[in-house]
Structure formats: structure tokens, C-alpha cells
Enzyme design. Structure first.
Site, PDB file in Angstrom:
ATOM      1  N   GLU A 261       0.888  -1.180   0.000  1.00 58.30           N
ATOM      2  CA  GLU A 261       0.000   0.000   0.000  1.00 58.30           C
ATOM      3  C   GLU A 261       0.917   1.218   0.000  1.00 58.30           C
ATOM      4  O   GLU A 261       1.381   1.659   1.050  1.00 58.30           O
ATOM      5  CB  GLU A 261      -0.867   0.015   1.259  1.00 58.30           C
ATOM      6  N   CYS A 295      -2.207   9.299   2.151  1.00 61.11           N
ATOM      7  CA  CYS A 295      -1.872   8.691   0.860  1.00 61.11           C
ATOM      8  C   CYS A 295      -2.888   9.113  -0.185  1.00 61.11           C
ATOM      9  O   CYS A 295      -2.581   9.174  -1.372  1.00 61.11           O
ATOM     10  CB  CYS A 295      -1.824   7.172   0.987  1.00 61.11           C
TER      11      CYS A 295
HETATM   12  P1  NAD Z   1       8.085   5.387   4.777  1.00 59.61           P
HETATM   13  O1  NAD Z   1       8.133   4.632   3.513  1.00 59.61           O
HETATM   14  O2  NAD Z   1       9.203   6.282   5.105  1.00 59.61           O
HETATM   15  O3  NAD Z   1       7.959   4.362   6.020  1.00 59.61           O
HETATM   16  C1  NAD Z   1       6.886   3.473   6.146  1.00 59.61           C
HETATM   17  C2  NAD Z   1       7.297   2.302   7.026  1.00 59.61           C
HETATM   18  O4  NAD Z   1       8.252   1.504   6.319  1.00 59.61           O
HETATM   19  C3  NAD Z   1       8.000   2.719   8.328  1.00 59.61           C
HETATM   20  O5  NAD Z   1       7.614   1.831   9.341  1.00 59.61           O
HETATM   21  C4  NAD Z   1       9.480   2.576   7.976  1.00 59.61           C
HETATM   22  O6  NAD Z   1      10.313   2.396   9.098  1.00 59.61           O
HETATM   23  C5  NAD Z   1       9.441   1.337   7.103  1.00 59.61           C
HETATM   24  N1  NAD Z   1      10.543   1.215   6.136  1.00 59.61           N
HETATM   25  C6  NAD Z   1      11.162   2.205   5.463  1.00 59.61           C
HETATM   26  N2  NAD Z   1      12.085   1.690   4.617  1.00 59.61           N
HETATM   27  C7  NAD Z   1      12.015   0.342   4.739  1.00 59.61           C
HETATM   28  C8  NAD Z   1      12.701  -0.754   4.130  1.00 59.61           C
HETATM   29  N3  NAD Z   1      13.650  -0.558   3.212  1.00 59.61           N
HETATM   30  N4  NAD Z   1      12.371  -2.011   4.497  1.00 59.61           N
HETATM   31  C9  NAD Z   1      11.405  -2.232   5.407  1.00 59.61           C
HETATM   32  N5  NAD Z   1      10.728  -1.232   6.048  1.00 59.61           N
HETATM   33  C10 NAD Z   1      11.027   0.039   5.705  1.00 59.61           C
HETATM   34  O7  NAD Z   1       6.682   6.190   4.777  1.00 59.61           O
HETATM   35  P2  NAD Z   1       6.150   7.282   5.808  1.00 59.61           P
HETATM   36  O8  NAD Z   1       6.882   8.556   5.622  1.00 59.61           O
HETATM   37  O9  NAD Z   1       6.066   6.699   7.181  1.00 59.61           O
HETATM   38  O10 NAD Z   1       4.640   7.431   5.297  1.00 59.61           O
HETATM   39  C11 NAD Z   1       4.258   8.199   4.200  1.00 59.61           C
HETATM   40  C12 NAD Z   1       4.121   7.345   2.955  1.00 59.61           C
HETATM   41  O11 NAD Z   1       3.214   6.258   3.163  1.00 59.61           O
HETATM   42  C13 NAD Z   1       3.526   8.126   1.797  1.00 59.61           C
HETATM   43  O12 NAD Z   1       4.196   7.784   0.621  1.00 59.61           O
HETATM   44  C14 NAD Z   1       2.076   7.658   1.773  1.00 59.61           C
HETATM   45  O13 NAD Z   1       1.436   7.836   0.528  1.00 59.61           O
HETATM   46  C15 NAD Z   1       2.232   6.229   2.132  1.00 59.61           C
HETATM   47  N6  NAD Z   1       0.990   5.646   2.648  1.00 59.61           N
HETATM   48  C16 NAD Z   1       0.284   4.818   1.826  1.00 59.61           C
HETATM   49  C17 NAD Z   1      -0.927   4.297   2.260  1.00 59.61           C
HETATM   50  C18 NAD Z   1      -1.753   3.407   1.362  1.00 59.61           C
HETATM   51  O14 NAD Z   1      -2.649   2.760   1.873  1.00 59.61           O
HETATM   52  N7  NAD Z   1      -1.502   3.358   0.066  1.00 59.61           N
HETATM   53  C19 NAD Z   1      -1.409   4.598   3.541  1.00 59.61           C
HETATM   54  C20 NAD Z   1      -0.640   5.436   4.358  1.00 59.61           C
HETATM   55  C21 NAD Z   1       0.563   5.954   3.892  1.00 59.61           C
END
Ligand code: NAD
Length: 507
Positions: A261, A295
Site C-alpha cells: 500500500e 496517501c
Molecule cells: P516510509 O516509507 O518512510 O515508512 C513506512 C514504514 O516503512 C515505516 O515503518 C518505515 O520504518 C518502514 N521502512 C522504510 N524503509 C524500509 C525498508 N527498506 N524495508 C522495510 N521497512 C522500511 O513512509 P512514511 O513517511 O512513514 O509514510 C508516508 C508514505 O506512506 C507516503 O508515501 C504515503 O502515501 C504512504 N501511505 C500509503 C498508504 C496506502 O494505503 N496506500 C497509507 C498510508 C501511507
């Protein structure tokens, strides 16, 4: 206000790792959680080392062996009780979301309501995990599908929905018979710990400790371990496209299953016939709500040339009227961004947009006060500008004009993300064109509703670089189970499918 930490059991806890019970003094790094509206620290917690992580995973895989045999309606009963416990804590947990993630209070409480809705949905689902019976070509045979629990699954969540996204996954996974390990965002550890306290109380009271586990990480490392871990058959990961690419590749390398997601770049098309009053409210909520940190936040607006000037004028007036401030205060519509890095990214995007010919029509600046506040921003842009194709997680709205609906749809679909989309129109032919196979290419397509604020009853998710995953309602539960096709021969002969003959010579 900070009493809420005590009421949610966060007063003296320093552990962010929980298997059947909290692991005292986990040996990973420390995370300090800050209030983004004031930049003041709220509390700090300790995170998991590799050894702590392995302990959690072993527990989750071991507990799975018994949880999978509990009848699904009995698993649903535990989720029913979780829904009740969340109702009792709704105001406190909602306030904590506001303090830690910076959402205005009604949105903080709305997140908890979404968790409650998911529990209700999953309780009903626990009696409906049904498969098909399929006609067979062989006489006196019966063929059917059944669904079995998958195992211990990994749930990685983003900061901007610090509790609801866990519930989308956890409520379904639990009734499906899976156990789970949650790795929340390092930016919102306290909400995760507060949820875990509520979960522990409900599951332990029912004799099922350790079904839902928590493993905090001071960076992505626990998420990386999960992605590479063959003990976890499914990784459900919510976050940026960059994260999804990394998790998706790692999970695919071990031939595991991932549910992604990821980021959106959502557009609304306003046609000539659009009800502009309706559209104004929808655009303001979609583009400015949650400070542009959903998102599903609207990032692009396509205006028919005949209404463009009129609508932009009204939009600027509406932006000017929005109250910006501490998200827990009444009347505030716009809280802070999550941290100073998010502010820097927003200012850099505004600069890039103006450097490539965009015109700031409103906002575009940091607000000088404690915390991470910015002005909601409107930029006149062109669809081909590269910055318009990026998801900047901030309240920037790029406004573009069009002459024909075909042109608007083409521009709308030209980005690499495919999460949510909307059209505002009073013409059936226009809405049908938008919803047709050659219309919006997103996972969510709305008519006369903005891009954000989905209900849990539908499957939620997006196409293209948004990752293709579906969570929450409809048949999203199937991702958390394994399908088994069974054929029973109730006759005394062994006919082969497709008329194949394989007659052994007489012995
Ligand atoms: P992020 O990608 O920085 O982090 C999300 C999660 O992934 C965190 O727990 C982080 O620690 C973990 N993470 C980061 N890199 C990783 C890796 N290489 N391997 C495993 N885990 C890893 O995102 P954010 O800044 O916390 O949130 C914002 C983003 O999330 C935006 O792009 C938003 O659109 C997206 N989002 C999408 C949805 C959806 O349902 N499509 C919902 C909410 C947020």
C-alpha cells in the site's frame, strides 16, 4: 493533556517490544517521540535488537500452531471484544494520535473509529470465510475451495495512519487465523504501544496471549529483517513507493507474498457542469486535510477552462479562511507537518515547481512558530512538470486546466502512482467516461466526492507504483489466507480429467 499518556499505560514503560508479554529492556536503540506541533519530546522507548526480533518471531510462529485451530467465529469473538475496548479508549487514543502524529482531533478520533469499524467488519467476516463449490467434469466427484490460515505475518506501517492501518491488517489477519508482528513507524511509537496495551488486555483475558506482537525499530531495520524472513509468509507494507520497492523485491526474492500500500498522487477533475459549492469543500478537505499527509491527499486539480478562474478565486478565499494551529484546539483545520525534514521537503518542492515555471497562487512558506507548520499551498502548474509527478507529502495542490475530458483523463493518468481519483460533474456521460475501462486508472474512482476519506467496507488500495495491494473490506481477507482446491472422489472408479486414459495392463 499529557495525562493521556498515563491513562493509556505509557507512564513508565521503556520497552517497544512485545511478544506474549513486554520484553523488558530490549537491546536496540532508543527512539524519542516528539509532538510535531511544539517540537517537545513526549516520551522515549527502547527498540528491538536482532535477538529480540528473533524471540518475537519464534513466539509468533509457535502461537500460530494453536491459533489456526481455533474456530474462526471464536477468533471473531476476541475481535468483537477488541472493538469494545477500543470504543472505551476512543477519546484517549484519538488524542494520542493527535499529539504524536499532529492530526486535528476529529481526525485522530476518526482513526480510532476506523479501527472499531474494522473490528465490527471482521467479526461478521469470521462467519463468512467461505470458498466456492465448483462443478466437476468427473462423475461422482466433488470439487471445492477452502481457505486456511497463512502463518505469522509481518505488518509494516507508516506514520500518517499510525493506528488505523494496523487495524485494517490485524482485524482481518486475526479472524483468518494468522498471528502477526507489527513494525510501526519510528515516528509514532507511542500510539503503537498504547494499542498493544489494549490488545494485550483483550487477548490475554481470552487466553490467547501473543497473537498480536509488536517490534519497534529505530529505523527501517526490523522491517528489512521481516522482508527477508522466510518465517513470515506475508508482508503487508504501507509507506512510500521507495520503501515498497525495497520490501517488494526482498520478499519476491524469497518467493514470499507481499501486500503493498504505497504512495499516491491523486487528482480531481472539475468539469464544466460541476457543482462548485460541493467541489470546493471536497477539494479543501482532500488537499489540506491531515496537512496533506494522507496517501489519498489530492495533489492535482484539473479545471475546465470555463470555470478555472472562478474556482481558483473561491479556493484561495477558502484557503485564507482556514484556521492553522495546535491540532487539539477546536476549530483548527490545519495542524503541523510531522517533522522538520517534511517541512524542508515541502519548501524544496515549491522551489522546484517555481524554477520550472509554476506560479505560487497561495502559501508556499513555513510558518514561524514552534513546531512544523506550513502554509497550505496552491501552485498553477503544467501536467508535464516533473515535480507534479512526485508525491510530496505536504499540502501542495498543483492546479492545471484542460479543454476536453479526454485531455483531462490523459493528464490525470500520466503519473506513475494510481491510488485515488475523482470527477465532479452533473453529466452522466462524463462520470461514466471517467469510470470506464479507458477512464481513471486508479484503485479508487469517485464521482462528486473527494479523493480522501474512504470507508472500510470497500477494498482499499491502488494500482501502478501504489503497489496493487488491497486492504480492509470486500474480499481483501483473501490475502491473509491460503486457498486450497479439494476434489473428492465419491465413486468406485478413477476417471481422469480431460478424458486422459491411463489403463494399466491386466496384472
Ligand atoms: P516510509 O516509507 O518512510 O515508512 C513506512 C514504514 O516503512 C515505516 O515503518 C518505515 O520504518 C518502514 N521502512 C522504510 N524503509 C524500509 C525498508 N527498506 N524495508 C522495510 N521497512 C522500511 O513512509 P512514511 O513517511 O512513514 O509514510 C508516508 C508514505 O506512506 C507516503 O508515501 C504515503 O502515501 C504512504 N501511505 C500509503 C498508504 C496506502 O494505503 N496506500 C497509507 C498510508 C501511507
Amino acid at each position: 493533556m499529557h495525562d493521556v499518556l498515563n491513562r493509556l499505560g505509557l507512564q513508565s514503560l521503556n520497552s517497544g517490544v512485545c511478544s506474549s508479554s513486554w520484553i523488558s529492556n530490549p537491546s536496540g536503540g532508543e527512539i524519542v517521540s516528539y509532538n510535531p506541533a511544539t517540537s517537545e519530546p513526549l516520551a522515549s522507548v527502547m527498540t528491538a535488537s536482532r535477538a529480540d526480533y528473533d524471540r518475537v518471531i519464534e513466539q509468533a510462529t509457535s502461537v500460530f500452531r494453536s491459533w489456526r485451530n481455533i474456530p474462526a467465529p471464536a477468533r471473531g469473538e476476541v475481535i468483537r471484544q477488541l472493538g469494545i475496548a477500543l470504543r472505551e479508549k476512543k477519546d484517549d487514543l484519538g488524542l494520542l494520535v493527535t499529539l504524536e502524529a499532529g492530526k486535528v482531533l476529529s481526525e485522530g478520533r476518526g482513526e480510532v473509529q476506523e479501527m472499531i469499524d474494522m473490528c465490527d467488519f471482521a467479526v461478521g467476516l469470521s462467519r463468512q470465510l467461505h470458498g466456492l463449490t465448483i462443478a466437476t467434469e468427473r462423475s461422482q466427484h466433488r470439487m471445492f475451495e477452502q481457505w486456511h490460515p497463512l502463518g505469522a505475518i509481518g505488518i509494516i506501517t507508516a506514520f500518517n495512519f499510525p493506528v488505523a492501518v494496523w487495524a485494517w491488517n490485524a482485524a482481518l489477519a486475526a479472524v483468518c487465523g494468522d498471528t502477526m508482528i507489527w513494525k510501526p513507524s519510528p515516528v509514532t511509537p507511542l500510539t503503537a504501544i498504547a494499542v498493544q496495551h489494549i490488545v494485550n488486555e483483550v487477548f490475554t483475558r481470552n487466553g490467547f496471549p501473543g497473537i498480536c506482537q509488536l517490534c519497534l525499530s529505530d529505523g527501517p531495520c526490523v522491517g528489512e529483517w521481516m522482508a527477508a524472513d522466510p518465517r513470515l509468509p506475508l508482508i503487508s507494507a504501507t509507506g512510500s513507493c521507495k520503501m515498497g520497492r525495497s520490501v517488494g523485491e526482498t520478499v519476491a526474492r524469497r518467493l514470499g507474498r507481499s501486500l503493498l500500500e504505497l504512495g499516491g498522487n491523486n487528482g480531481i477533475i472539475l468539469t464544466e457542469s460541476a457543482d462548485l459549492d460541493l467541489a470546493l469543500r471536497a477539494v479543501c478537505f482532500a488537499a489540506v486535510g491531515t496537512t496533506g499527509q494522507r496517501c489519498t491527499t489530492q495533489r492535482r486539480l484539473f479545471l475546465h477552462t470555463s470555470i478555472a478562474d472562478r474556482f481558483i478565486e473561491r479556493l484561495i478565499r477558502a484557503y485564507r479562511s482556514m484556521k492553522i494551529g495546535n491540532p487539539w484546539e477546536s476549530g483548527v483545520l490545519l495542524g503541523p507537518l510531522i517533522n522538520s525534514a517534511a517541512v524542508d521537503r515541502m519548501l524544496a518542492a515549491v522551489q522546484t515547481a517555481t524554477d520550472s515555471g509554476g506560479e505560487v497562487l497561495y502559501g508556499g512558506r513555513r510558518i514561524e512558530r514552534p513546531g512544523h507548520f506550513v502554509e497550505p499551498t496552491i501552485i498553477r502548474a503544467r501536467s508535464e512538470m516533473p515535480i507534479v509527478h512526485e508525491e510530496t507529502f505536504a499540502p501542495i495542490l498543483y492546479v492545471m486546466t484542460y479543454r476536453s475530458l479526454d485531455e483531462a483523463i490523459e493528464q490525470h493518468n500520466s503519473v506513475s502512482q494510481g491510488l485515488s481519483s475523482s470527477i465532479f460533474t452533473d453529466r452522466l456521460t462524463e462520470s461514466e467516461r471517467f469510470l470506464s475501462a479507458s477512464g481513471s486508472d486508479c484503485g479508487i474512482a469517485n464521482v462528486n466526492i473527494g479523493t480522501s476519506g474512504a470507508e472500510i467496507g470497500g477494498a482499499f488500495g491502488g494500482e501502478k507504483e501504489t503497489g496493487g495491494g488491497r486492504e480492509a473490506g470486500s474480499d481483501a481477507w483473501k490475502a491473509y489466507m491460503r486457498r486450497q482446491t479439494c476434489t473428492i472422489n465419491g465413486g468406485g472408479t478413477l476417471p481422469l480429467a480431460q478424458g486422459v486414459e491411463f489403463d494399466l495392463p491386466e496384472a
